[in-house]
Design a protein around this motif. Structure first.
Motif, mmCIF file in Angstrom:
data_model
loop_
_atom_site.group_PDB
_atom_site.id
_atom_site.type_symbol
_atom_site.label_atom_id
_atom_site.label_comp_id
_atom_site.label_asym_id
_atom_site.label_seq_id
_atom_site.Cartn_x
_atom_site.Cartn_y
_atom_site.Cartn_z
ATOM 1 N N GLU A 328 0.847 -1.195 0.000
ATOM 2 C CA GLU A 328 0.000 0.000 0.000
ATOM 3 C C GLU A 328 0.885 1.249 0.000
ATOM 4 O OE1 GLU A 328 -3.791 -1.545 2.660
ATOM 5 O OE2 GLU A 328 -2.119 -0.579 3.694
ATOM 6 N N ILE A 354 -1.434 -5.658 8.405
ATOM 7 C CA ILE A 354 -1.170 -4.258 8.054
ATOM 8 C C ILE A 354 0.152 -4.178 7.297
ATOM 9 C CG2 ILE A 354 -0.765 -1.923 8.951
ATOM 10 C CD1 ILE A 354 -2.368 -2.751 11.450
ATOM 11 N N VAL A 369 3.294 3.325 7.501
ATOM 12 C CA VAL A 369 2.061 2.595 7.193
ATOM 13 C C VAL A 369 1.121 3.518 6.423
ATOM 14 C CG1 VAL A 369 2.229 1.119 9.241
ATOM 15 C CG2 VAL A 369 1.002 3.297 9.387
ATOM 16 N N ASN A 370 0.057 2.927 5.941
ATOM 17 C CA ASN A 370 -0.983 3.728 5.283
ATOM 18 C C ASN A 370 -1.596 4.677 6.316
ATOM 19 O OD1 ASN A 370 -3.956 4.223 4.412
ATOM 20 N ND2 ASN A 370 -2.942 3.464 2.563
ATOM 21 N N GLU A 372 -4.479 5.829 6.789
ATOM 22 C CA GLU A 372 -5.768 5.416 7.354
ATOM 23 C C GLU A 372 -5.618 4.339 8.427
ATOM 24 O OE1 GLU A 372 -8.306 4.241 4.164
ATOM 25 O OE2 GLU A 372 -8.425 6.257 3.285
ATOM 26 N N LYS A 373 -4.470 3.660 8.433
ATOM 27 C CA LYS A 373 -4.259 2.581 9.406
ATOM 28 C C LYS A 373 -3.268 2.980 10.509
ATOM 29 C CE LYS A 373 -5.244 -0.923 5.913
ATOM 30 N NZ LYS A 373 -4.735 -2.064 5.120
ATOM 31 N N SER A 375 -3.621 4.819 13.382
ATOM 32 C CA SER A 375 -4.086 4.613 14.768
ATOM 33 C C SER A 375 -4.077 3.141 15.143
ATOM 34 C CB SER A 375 -5.495 5.191 14.953
ATOM 35 O OG SER A 375 -5.482 6.586 14.771
ATOM 36 N N LYS A 376 -4.561 2.300 14.224
ATOM 37 C CA LYS A 376 -4.589 0.859 14.478
ATOM 38 C C LYS A 376 -3.167 0.314 14.611
ATOM 39 C CE LYS A 376 -6.180 -3.375 14.703
ATOM 40 N NZ LYS A 376 -6.823 -3.881 15.935
ATOM 41 N N SER A 377 -2.263 0.807 13.779
ATOM 42 C CA SER A 377 -0.875 0.349 13.815
ATOM 43 C C SER A 377 -0.206 0.693 15.140
ATOM 44 C CB SER A 377 -0.086 0.970 12.657
ATOM 45 O OG SER A 377 -0.635 0.588 11.411
#
Length: 394
Positions: A328, A354, A369-370, A372-373, A375-377
């Motif tokens: 990504e 991810i 990372v992307n 959009e990801k 916070s999750k990362s």
């Protein structure tokens, strides 16, 4: 009172009597011993430094340990380096002296020294934790212990709430996480902020030159190198002319106030090291050491240290063959990850579906990372112990 304490008290009483007979009066001054043999610049260099310290401050008494020399200072005779160290230890253990300064002394594992320098940027004093000795064979655990030793030394020197910074060397981010956990558990730590625009408690070279924190935490080998540079950068390296020496050996349960000098230390540093030892004795560094370790242990210090040495699971995880998810665009970056754990952190995100890449960002190593990801990362990496939930990102 234990038999050992009785012997120490008797030794001190007899020493005071001898001093009283010799001088015609009794003194409550702090006494600092310094060994004479071992300097690259000769015995005279040490004697002159000791005499300088004695003349410029009459709040302590200087005792020489070594061959008999022409001086007005008291000399406890010893004929070689081994003998002078034995005499030094005897004088310390009997409380005849309150601190000792020496060269090339072997501390036990778990004890390392906290140096004191004058930084060239703004002339501010700074403690370097640590500079000789080995706090632990494990690098990160050693640096966490070094941090506590630096705080102890600064407090003994009268700084009630010393600020600490962690030099940006391998393991710095792991040390930062461990110390923040200790802080959260109730052992108050005053984290400094880098002078650089992006701040943070991980310090850069600029912070070394300006003395941003009161205590700069690093590994002993790096600290030793820094001491040599700060002390002799304007003399060509063969003569250490600035600073206060490599400092006192500090460690859990250690009961001697012994400070280290380099064999290349010149007269000004010798004098400063003696004064450093006297000030630490006045500040009861041995009592501070005991009290601070007790407070740290109440904040789960031992458990945190044990967690740092349990690398088996992460090592096994790093050896697993983990395939990267579909590639990504990665414009979001996460800092606060130690360089030694960077690739493992990337694989941890891959395992969680991810896509991530490693890189070097504005504050050091980063995981990309992307957007959009992001916070999750951060959540995944925090849960796995690679960073914190509040980790800054560039």
């Amino acid at each position: 009172m234990s038999e050992e304490n009785v012997k120490q008290l008797i030794g001190k009483v007899f020493n005071d009597i001898a001093t009283g007979i010799e001088t015609g009066g009794f003194s409550n001054k702090v006494k600092v011993g310094i060994t004479l043999l071992g300097s690259e610049h000769g015995i005279e260099n040490i004697v002159k430094g000791a005499e300088l310290a004695s003349k410029r401050n009459n709040s302590y008494e200087v005792v020489l340990i070594g061959p008999k020399v022409e001086t007005e200072l008291r000399v406890v005779e010893a004929n070689d380096e081994d003998e002078q160290h034995k005499k030094m230890e005897e004088l310390l253990d009997s409380k005849e002296i309150d601190a000792a300064v020496t060269m090339h002394y072997n501390f036990p594992i778990g004890v390392s020294t906290v140096g004191r320098v004058v930084t060239p940027g703004v002339g501010k004093e700074m403690f370097i934790a640590t500079t000789t000795g080995t706090s632990s064979p494990h690098r990160v655990e050693a640096m966490v212990k070094n941090g506590l030793s630096g705080i102890i030394t600064a407090k003994a020197m009268g700084i009630e709430n010393p600020s600490i910074g962690i030099l940006n060397v391998d393991g710095a981010r792991q040390v930062e996480r461990a110390l923040k956990e200790l802080n959260e558990n109730g052992y108050d730590i005053n984290f400094s902020e880098s002078m650089r625009e992006d701040g943070g408690s991980v310090m850069r070279g600029n912070d070394l030159l300006t003395g941003t924190p009161d205590v700069m935490i690093t590994d002993s080998l790096t600290g030793n190198l820094l001491m040599k540079i700060f002390s002799s950068f304007n003399t060509g390296g063969s003569y250490e002319a600035l600073g206060f020496g490599y400092g006192p050996g500090v460690g859990d349960g250690y009961k001697r106030n012994i400070l280290i000098l380099s064999r290349a230390s010149g007269i000004p540093v010798v004098a400063n090291a003696i004064e450093y030892g006297a000030d630490l004795a006045k500040g009861n560094i041995l009592n501070v050491n005991k009290a601070e370790h007790k407070k740290a242990k109440n904040a789960k210090y031992d458990e945190i240290l044990k967690g740092l040495t349990k690398e088996k699971n992460k090592s096994e995880a790093s050896e697993e063959e983990v395939k990267a998810p579909k590639k990504e665009i990665v414009t979001g970056s996460i800092s606060g990850i130690d360089i030694m754990e960077l690739e493992d952190a990337v694989k941890e995100l891959w395992k969680n579906g991810i896509y991530a890449e490693s890189g070097m960002g504005c504050t050091g190593p980063i995981v990309m990372v992307n957007e959009e990801k992001l916070s999750k990362s951060i959540e995944v990496l925090a849960k796995s112990g690679y960073t914190t939930q509040e980790s800054d990102h560039c």
